[in-house]
Scaffold this motif. Structure first.
Motif, short mmCIF file in Angstrom:
data_model
loop_
_atom_site.label_atom_id
_atom_site.label_comp_id
_atom_site.label_asym_id
_atom_site.label_seq_id
_atom_site.Cartn_x
_atom_site.Cartn_y
_atom_site.Cartn_z
N LYS A 91 147.69 3.35 69.56
CA LYS A 91 148.49 4.39 68.92
C LYS A 91 147.62 5.05 67.86
O LYS A 91 146.92 4.37 67.12
N ALA A 92 147.66 6.39 67.78
CA ALA A 92 146.71 7.13 66.92
C ALA A 92 146.64 6.62 65.49
O ALA A 92 147.65 6.21 64.92
N LEU A 93 145.45 6.66 64.94
CA LEU A 93 145.26 6.39 63.52
C LEU A 93 145.47 7.70 62.76
O LEU A 93 145.38 8.77 63.34
N SER A 94 145.67 7.60 61.46
CA SER A 94 145.99 8.80 60.68
C SER A 94 144.87 9.83 60.72
O SER A 94 143.70 9.50 60.86
N ASP A 224 155.70 14.75 62.67
CA ASP A 224 154.65 14.59 61.67
C ASP A 224 153.72 15.80 61.78
O ASP A 224 153.32 16.20 62.88
N VAL A 225 153.35 16.36 60.64
CA VAL A 225 152.49 17.55 60.63
C VAL A 225 151.16 17.29 61.36
O VAL A 225 150.54 18.21 61.92
N GLY A 226 150.77 16.02 61.40
CA GLY A 226 149.51 15.65 62.08
C GLY A 226 149.49 16.04 63.55
O GLY A 226 148.42 16.26 64.13
N ALA A 272 146.14 12.51 55.90
CA ALA A 272 146.77 13.83 56.00
C ALA A 272 147.82 13.93 57.08
O ALA A 272 148.35 15.00 57.31
N GLY A 273 148.14 12.86 57.76
CA GLY A 273 149.14 12.98 58.81
C GLY A 273 149.00 11.86 59.82
O GLY A 273 148.04 11.09 59.77
N LEU A 274 149.98 11.77 60.74
CA LEU A 274 150.07 10.70 61.73
C LEU A 274 150.06 9.34 61.03
O LEU A 274 149.36 8.42 61.43
#
Ligand SMILES: [Zn+2]
Length: 382
Positions: A91-94, A224-226, A272-274
Motif C-alpha cells: 500500500k502506497a507510502l506517503s 486524500d489530496v495525494g 504531503a499526502g497519502l
C-alpha cells in the motif's frame, strides 16, 4: 560478523511470506517466524536508534559495538553514516520530501517534536521486484496538458494558474502545486469524486496509464489530496536492478513492490499526502524542487568496476555495490575499506574470510544457486 536486522510491521507492508522482508528475516534469524496476515514492511540494517541491528553472536547492538571499536571497525567514525533497508510495499507510502542538511538542522531546532532528526536523508532505491514510485515533478508542459484534460483539476487550481505554467518557470509550478495542496478538503473531495465517477475521465485516465494507480490510491486513501499527485509527479516503473535516487527536495512516493533502500542515517520526512500522519504543507511547499523533468531522466545510472556494479549518488554518506558472479569462481576478493560496510546476500551462500590483502568471500559448493548475488552498502567509495 553477521547481523540480525530489525523488522518493522508498518501497516503498508506486504503480508506474511508475500513480503521480501519476511522472507529475509526468516533466513536471517531462527527466532523469526512470519505470521500469515501480518504486514512486514521494512528490514533495517544499521545502527539507527529507531531500529538497531544486533550482532548475531552476542546480541550486542551494532551501534554500541561500533562506538567501542570505531578505530578498528569504522575508520574512527563512532557510528554508521548510512542506513540500509529492504522495503516490501503493498500500500502506497506517503508523498514526501526530505530536507537538505541545512533545512534539516533548522527544522529540528524549531520543531524537535515533529523533526526528530537533524540530518539530511538522501535516498537510493534499487528495485528487487517490479517496483512503482512517484518521483519528481513531470515536465511543466505535461502537467499543464493533464490539468487541461481533467476539467475538475483545472477548476480546483484555476485556469489562470494552469495557463501560467506556459512560462515554464519553477515559480509557476510552485504557485500551481501550492494551490492544489492548500485547497479546501471539500473542493479536493469534489475534484477526486468527479474524476472517479465520470466515464469520460475514466477513459482519459486509462489512456494516460493512470487508471489503476488512481483506483488503488482511491481505495486505500479515499479523497486524500495525494491521489492528485499522480497528475504532477512522474510515475516510474522499475525493473529489478534498476534504481532511482531521491536527492533533497525531490517529491516522491513509493507505490508498490519490493526494493532495497540506502540512505543517510536519518528519519527526516516532510509529508504531503497519502498518509494519516501529520502533513506539514507549508514546509513542504517551501522545500520542493520545482524543476520538472521527464520520467526517463529519473532512472539512476550505475557504473561497472570489475565485478562490481556501483550506484554512487552525489552525496558522500553512502554508495551501494552489487556483486553478481557465478559461484564457480570459488572466491571473491572484496574491496578494501577502513570503514564498515553491510553486505546483504540475496542468492547463494558464502563465508567471509580475512587475510593480509583484506576480506574475501569464499563460496559454498553446496549452495543451490548458480550465482552469488549480494548488495553492499558502504561509505565513501572514492
Ligand atoms: Zn523518502
Amino acid at each position: 560478523m553477521e547481523l540480525i536486522g530489525d523488522v518493522k510491521t508498518y501497516e503498508w507492508g506486504k503480508l506474511g511470506l508475500d513480503s521480501e522482508v519476511a522472507k529475509l528475516a526468516q533466513l536471517n534469524s531462527v527466532k523469526f517466524t512470519a505470521v500469515e496476515g501480518t504486514p512486514y514492511s521494512e528490514f533495517w540494517m544499521g545502527d539507527h536508534p529507531s531500529g538497531p541491528s544486533l550482532l548475531k553472536d552476542t546480541s550486542q547492538e551494532l551501534g554500541a559495538f561500533i562506538a567501542e571499536n570505531a578505530d578498528s571497525a569504522n575508520g574512527s567514525m563512532k557510528s554508521l553514516p548510512f542506513l540500509f533497508k529492504v522495503l516490501s510495499i503493498r500500500k502506497a507510502l506517503s508523498v514526501q520530501v526530505h530536507p537538505n542538511k541545512e533545512e534539516a538542522e533548522r527544522l529540528h531546532a524549531e520543531h524537535p517534536d515533529i523533526y526528530k532528526d537533524a540530518n539530511h536523508k538522501p535516498e537510493l532505491a534499487i528495485a528487487l521486484t517490479t517496483f512503482r514510485a512517484l518521483c519528481g515533478f513531470r515536465p511543466l508542459a505535461e502537467i499543464q496538458g493533464l490539468c487541461k484534460k481533467f476539467e475538475p483539476l483545472m477548476q480546483l487550481i484555476g485556469p489562470e494558474i494552469i495557463e501560467n505554467l506556459e512560462s515554464n518557470t519553477p515559480e509557476s509550478l510552485k504557485l500551481c502545486y501550492s494551490k492544489l495542496m492548500t485547497s479546501a478538503q471539500d473542493d479536493i473531495t469534489k475534484c477526486i469524486e468527479t474524476i472517479r465517477d465520470d466515464a469520460k475521465h475514466q477513459e482519459e485516465l486509462e489512456a494516460c496509464g493512470l487508471k489503476d494507480i488512481f483506483a488503488t490510491l482511491y481505495k486505500d486513501f479515499p479523497n486524500d489530496v495525494g491521489i492528485l499527485s499522480i497528475f504532477f509527479l512522474n510515475v516510474i516503473n522499475l525493473k529489478p536492478g534498476q534504481a532511482i535516487f531521491l536527492a533533497a527536495k525531490e517529491p516522491h512516493a513509493y507505490l508498490e513492490g519490493d526494493c532495497l533502500e540506502c540512505m543517510a542515517c536519518s528519519d527526516n520526512v516532510i509529508r504531503a499526502g497519502l498518509t494519516p500522519k501529520f502533513k506539514d504543507i507549508h514546509t513542504l511547499i517551501e522545500t520542493l524542487n520545482y524543476n520538472g523533468e521527464p520520467a526517463e531522466k529519473k532512472l539512476f545510472q550505475s557504473a561497472k568496476i570489475d565485478d562490481l556494479e556501483l550506484f554512487v549518488p552525489p552525496v558522500k554518506d553512502f554508495s551501494v555495490g552489487k556483486i553478481h558472479i557465478p559461484i564457480t569462481n570459488t572466491f571473491y576478493q572484496m574491496r578494501h575499506s577502513k570503514y564498515a560496510s553491510i553486505l546483504l546476500v540475496l542468492d547463494g551462500e558464502a563465508i567471509i574470510k580475512t587475510r593480509d590483502s583484506g576480506c574475501y568471500l569464499e563460496f559454498y559448493r553446496k549452495s543451490e544457486a548458480d550465482n552469488f548475488t549480494a548488495y553492499m552498502a558502504m561509505y565513501n567509495f572514492f
